[in-house]
Design a protein around this motif. Structure first.
Motif, PDB file in Angstrom:
ATOM      1  N   TYR A  68       0.883  -1.155   0.000  1.00  0.00           N
ATOM      2  CA  TYR A  68       0.000   0.000   0.000  1.00  0.00           C
ATOM      3  C   TYR A  68       0.925   1.211   0.000  1.00  0.00           C
ATOM      4  CZ  TYR A  68      -3.858  -3.097   1.416  1.00  0.00           C
ATOM      5  OH  TYR A  68      -4.803  -4.084   1.487  1.00  0.00           O
ATOM      6  N   PHE A  94       1.677   5.527  -0.536  1.00  0.00           N
ATOM      7  CA  PHE A  94       1.072   6.828  -0.293  1.00  0.00           C
ATOM      8  C   PHE A  94       2.070   7.931  -0.639  1.00  0.00           C
ATOM      9  CE2 PHE A  94      -2.382   5.094   2.322  1.00  0.00           C
ATOM     10  CZ  PHE A  94      -1.825   3.893   2.748  1.00  0.00           C
ATOM     11  N   TYR A 106       2.406  11.967   0.681  1.00  0.00           N
ATOM     12  CA  TYR A 106       1.927  13.035   1.547  1.00  0.00           C
ATOM     13  C   TYR A 106       2.723  14.302   1.239  1.00  0.00           C
ATOM     14  CZ  TYR A 106      -0.313   9.577   4.668  1.00  0.00           C
ATOM     15  OH  TYR A 106      -1.097   8.579   5.200  1.00  0.00           O
ATOM     16  N   LEU A 151       0.906  16.810   7.840  1.00  0.00           N
ATOM     17  CA  LEU A 151       0.955  16.080   6.570  1.00  0.00           C
ATOM     18  C   LEU A 151      -0.433  15.980   5.956  1.00  0.00           C
ATOM     19  CD1 LEU A 151       3.725  15.203   7.723  1.00  0.00           C
ATOM     20  CD2 LEU A 151       3.363  13.012   6.599  1.00  0.00           C
ATOM     21  N   PHE A 180      -3.660   1.155  -3.616  1.00  0.00           N
ATOM     22  CA  PHE A 180      -3.873  -0.118  -2.936  1.00  0.00           C
ATOM     23  C   PHE A 180      -3.854  -1.266  -3.944  1.00  0.00           C
ATOM     24  CE2 PHE A 180      -4.101   2.041   0.727  1.00  0.00           C
ATOM     25  CZ  PHE A 180      -5.311   2.475   1.231  1.00  0.00           C
ATOM     26  N   LYS A 206       2.941   1.102   3.458  1.00  0.00           N
ATOM     27  CA  LYS A 206       2.320   0.505   4.638  1.00  0.00           C
ATOM     28  C   LYS A 206       2.419  -1.006   4.549  1.00  0.00           C
ATOM     29  CE  LYS A 206      -1.816   0.409   7.484  1.00  0.00           C
ATOM     30  NZ  LYS A 206      -1.135   0.845   8.732  1.00  0.00           N
ATOM     31  N   PHE A 248       8.068   5.928   6.192  1.00  0.00           N
ATOM     32  CA  PHE A 248       8.249   7.082   5.320  1.00  0.00           C
ATOM     33  C   PHE A 248       9.640   7.127   4.721  1.00  0.00           C
ATOM     34  CE2 PHE A 248       4.480   9.660   6.011  1.00  0.00           C
ATOM     35  CZ  PHE A 248       3.953   9.109   7.159  1.00  0.00           C
ATOM     36  N   TYR A 280       3.903  10.280  16.169  1.00  0.00           N
ATOM     37  CA  TYR A 280       5.138  10.317  15.401  1.00  0.00           C
ATOM     38  C   TYR A 280       6.015  11.468  15.888  1.00  0.00           C
ATOM     39  CZ  TYR A 280       3.222   7.159  11.836  1.00  0.00           C
ATOM     40  OH  TYR A 280       2.702   6.074  11.164  1.00  0.00           O
ATOM     41  N   LEU A 328       9.533  11.234   9.272  1.00  0.00           N
ATOM     42  CA  LEU A 328       8.723  10.884  10.427  1.00  0.00           C
ATOM     43  C   LEU A 328       9.107   9.515  10.962  1.00  0.00           C
ATOM     44  CD1 LEU A 328       6.892  12.855   8.579  1.00  0.00           C
ATOM     45  CD2 LEU A 328       5.045  12.046  10.041  1.00  0.00           C
ATOM     46  N   LEU A 348       7.773   6.631  13.818  1.00  0.00           N
ATOM     47  CA  LEU A 348       6.670   6.218  14.676  1.00  0.00           C
ATOM     48  C   LEU A 348       7.172   6.019  16.098  1.00  0.00           C
ATOM     49  CD1 LEU A 348       3.692   5.294  14.950  1.00  0.00           C
ATOM     50  CD2 LEU A 348       4.482   2.988  14.381  1.00  0.00           C
ATOM     51  N   LEU A 370       3.588  14.578  15.897  1.00  0.00           N
ATOM     52  CA  LEU A 370       2.354  14.508  15.122  1.00  0.00           C
ATOM     53  C   LEU A 370       1.495  13.344  15.577  1.00  0.00           C
ATOM     54  CD1 LEU A 370       4.818  15.120  12.663  1.00  0.00           C
ATOM     55  CD2 LEU A 370       2.684  15.939  11.699  1.00  0.00           C
ATOM     56  N   LEU A 419      -6.223   6.274  11.827  1.00  0.00           N
ATOM     57  CA  LEU A 419      -6.822   5.547  10.717  1.00  0.00           C
ATOM     58  C   LEU A 419      -8.279   5.954  10.677  1.00  0.00           C
ATOM     59  CD1 LEU A 419      -5.364   1.976  11.189  1.00  0.00           C
ATOM     60  CD2 LEU A 419      -4.896   3.520   9.303  1.00  0.00           C
ATOM     61  N   ARG A 459     -11.595   3.273   6.227  1.00  0.00           N
ATOM     62  CA  ARG A 459     -10.514   2.440   5.711  1.00  0.00           C
ATOM     63  C   ARG A 459      -9.580   2.080   6.851  1.00  0.00           C
ATOM     64  NH1 ARG A 459      -9.970   1.896   0.118  1.00  0.00           N
ATOM     65  NH2 ARG A 459      -8.504   0.325   0.852  1.00  0.00           N
ATOM     66  N   THR A 460      -9.023   0.937   6.781  1.00  0.00           N
ATOM     67  CA  THR A 460      -8.067   0.544   7.814  1.00  0.00           C
ATOM     68  C   THR A 460      -6.643   0.735   7.350  1.00  0.00           C
ATOM     69  OG1 THR A 460      -8.125  -1.732   7.021  1.00  0.00           O
ATOM     70  CG2 THR A 460      -9.667  -1.140   8.772  1.00  0.00           C
ATOM     71  N   ASP A 461      -6.467   1.290   6.169  1.00  0.00           N
ATOM     72  CA  ASP A 461      -5.125   1.369   5.610  1.00  0.00           C
ATOM     73  C   ASP A 461      -4.639   2.786   5.347  1.00  0.00           C
ATOM     74  OD1 ASP A 461      -6.543  -1.194   3.856  1.00  0.00           O
ATOM     75  OD2 ASP A 461      -4.909  -1.544   5.266  1.00  0.00           O
ATOM     76  N   THR A 462      -5.472   3.769   5.587  1.00  0.00           N
ATOM     77  CA  THR A 462      -5.086   5.143   5.278  1.00  0.00           C
ATOM     78  C   THR A 462      -4.998   5.954   6.560  1.00  0.00           C
ATOM     79  OG1 THR A 462      -6.168   5.016   3.131  1.00  0.00           O
ATOM     80  CG2 THR A 462      -5.674   7.217   3.978  1.00  0.00           C
ATOM     81  N   GLN A 463      -3.844   6.576   6.774  1.00  0.00           N
ATOM     82  CA  GLN A 463      -3.640   7.393   7.950  1.00  0.00           C
ATOM     83  C   GLN A 463      -3.710   8.864   7.605  1.00  0.00           C
ATOM     84  OE1 GLN A 463      -0.343   4.448   9.876  1.00  0.00           O
ATOM     85  NE2 GLN A 463      -0.360   6.517  10.693  1.00  0.00           N
ATOM     86  N   TYR A 464      -4.340   9.612   8.520  1.00  0.00           N
ATOM     87  CA  TYR A 464      -4.423  11.054   8.406  1.00  0.00           C
ATOM     88  C   TYR A 464      -3.704  11.659   9.602  1.00  0.00           C
ATOM     89  CZ  TYR A 464      -7.861   9.893   4.900  1.00  0.00           C
ATOM     90  OH  TYR A 464      -8.482   9.372   3.779  1.00  0.00           O
ATOM     91  N   PHE A 465      -3.164  12.862   9.370  1.00  0.00           N
ATOM     92  CA  PHE A 465      -2.289  13.464  10.361  1.00  0.00           C
ATOM     93  C   PHE A 465      -2.839  14.787  10.883  1.00  0.00           C
ATOM     94  CE2 PHE A 465       1.534  10.867  10.345  1.00  0.00           C
ATOM     95  CZ  PHE A 465       1.288  10.058   9.257  1.00  0.00           C
ATOM     96  N   GLY A 466      -2.526  15.045  12.135  1.00  0.00           N
ATOM     97  CA  GLY A 466      -2.813  16.333  12.713  1.00  0.00           C
ATOM     98  C   GLY A 466      -1.786  17.361  12.276  1.00  0.00           C
TER      99      GLY A 466
END
Lengths: 110, 115
Positions: free
Chosen positions: A32, A34, A36, A44, A51, A94, A100, B35, B43, B45, B92, B96, B100-107
């Protein structure tokens, strides 16, 4: 093990010119993937993701990326760069976690 | 996608002190992540925080240094303890989301400077 390589640390491009950012990944299974973007002082933002299915993926802000399994690559492109595209771009893969690349800084000159 | 906010957005702290960073999400999420982004770096984790269980830390990060709380499905905190200048980074929060269980979004991140 999973890893991401972004060979270009810094790219300078003229406004209106095309942009291509390189990304190579290492992962044992179907990845997977990505892209950003991080603007100065910001978090980000997800540009696009792959996918499965069509290997050419369209994202936000006019960006697209092409998945090439044979080359283990997921390069990001934009046909015509705007000054607001100046930012740091991160490719990520992923597997058991999101890993990253080191990032590519894009500078846009007028 | 989820809307993620972090507090504070930035802080300057003295060495030896601790700072707690808050992460708030506008929807319920199962998995939250913390992160670290050191100056000029990518980044890394720190840990994964699931509601109702202990956080899972990555190699090189320990609970005594980075205690995490996850009291409910929309909130988490990360504490940076006994800070040193090497802790100066952007921290950060990520989730998820979107079904979706595969896409991460960030603050937006918390920019920490330790003097």
């Amino acid at each position: 093990a999973q890893s991401v390589t972004q060979p270009d640390i810094h790219i300078t491009v003229s406004e209106g010119a095309s942009l291509e950012l390189r990304c190579n990944y290492s992962y044992g299974a179907t990845p997977y993937l990505f892209w950003y973007v991080q603007s100065p002082g910001q978090g980000l933002q997800l540009l696009l993701k792959y996918f499965s299915g069509d290997t050419l993926v369209q994202g936000i802000k006019g960006f697209e990326a092409e998945f090439k399994r044979s080359q283990s690559s997921f390069n990001l492109r934009k046909p015509s760069v705007h000054w607001s595209d100046a930012a740091e771009y991160f490719c990520a893969v992923k597997g058991y976690k999101l890993s990253f690349g080191a990032g590519t800084t894009v500078t846009v000159r007028a | 996608s989820a809307v993620i906010s972090q507090k504070p957005s930035r802080d300057i702290c003295q060495r030896g002190t601790s700072l707690t960073i808050q992460c708030q999400v506008d929807s319920q999420v199962t998995m939250m992540f913390w992160y670290r982004q050191q100056p000029g770096q990518s980044l890394t984790l720190i840990a994964t925080a699931n509601q109702g269980s202990e956080a899972t830390y990555e190699s090189g990060f320990v609970i005594d240094k980075f205690p995490i709380s996850r009291p409910n499905l929309t909130f988490s905190t990360l504490t940076v303890s006994n800070m040193s200048p090497e802790d100066s980074s952007i921290y950060l929060c990520s989730v998820l989301s979107g079904g979706r269980t595969d896409t991460q979004y960030f603050g937006p991140g918390t920019r920490l400077t330790v003097l």
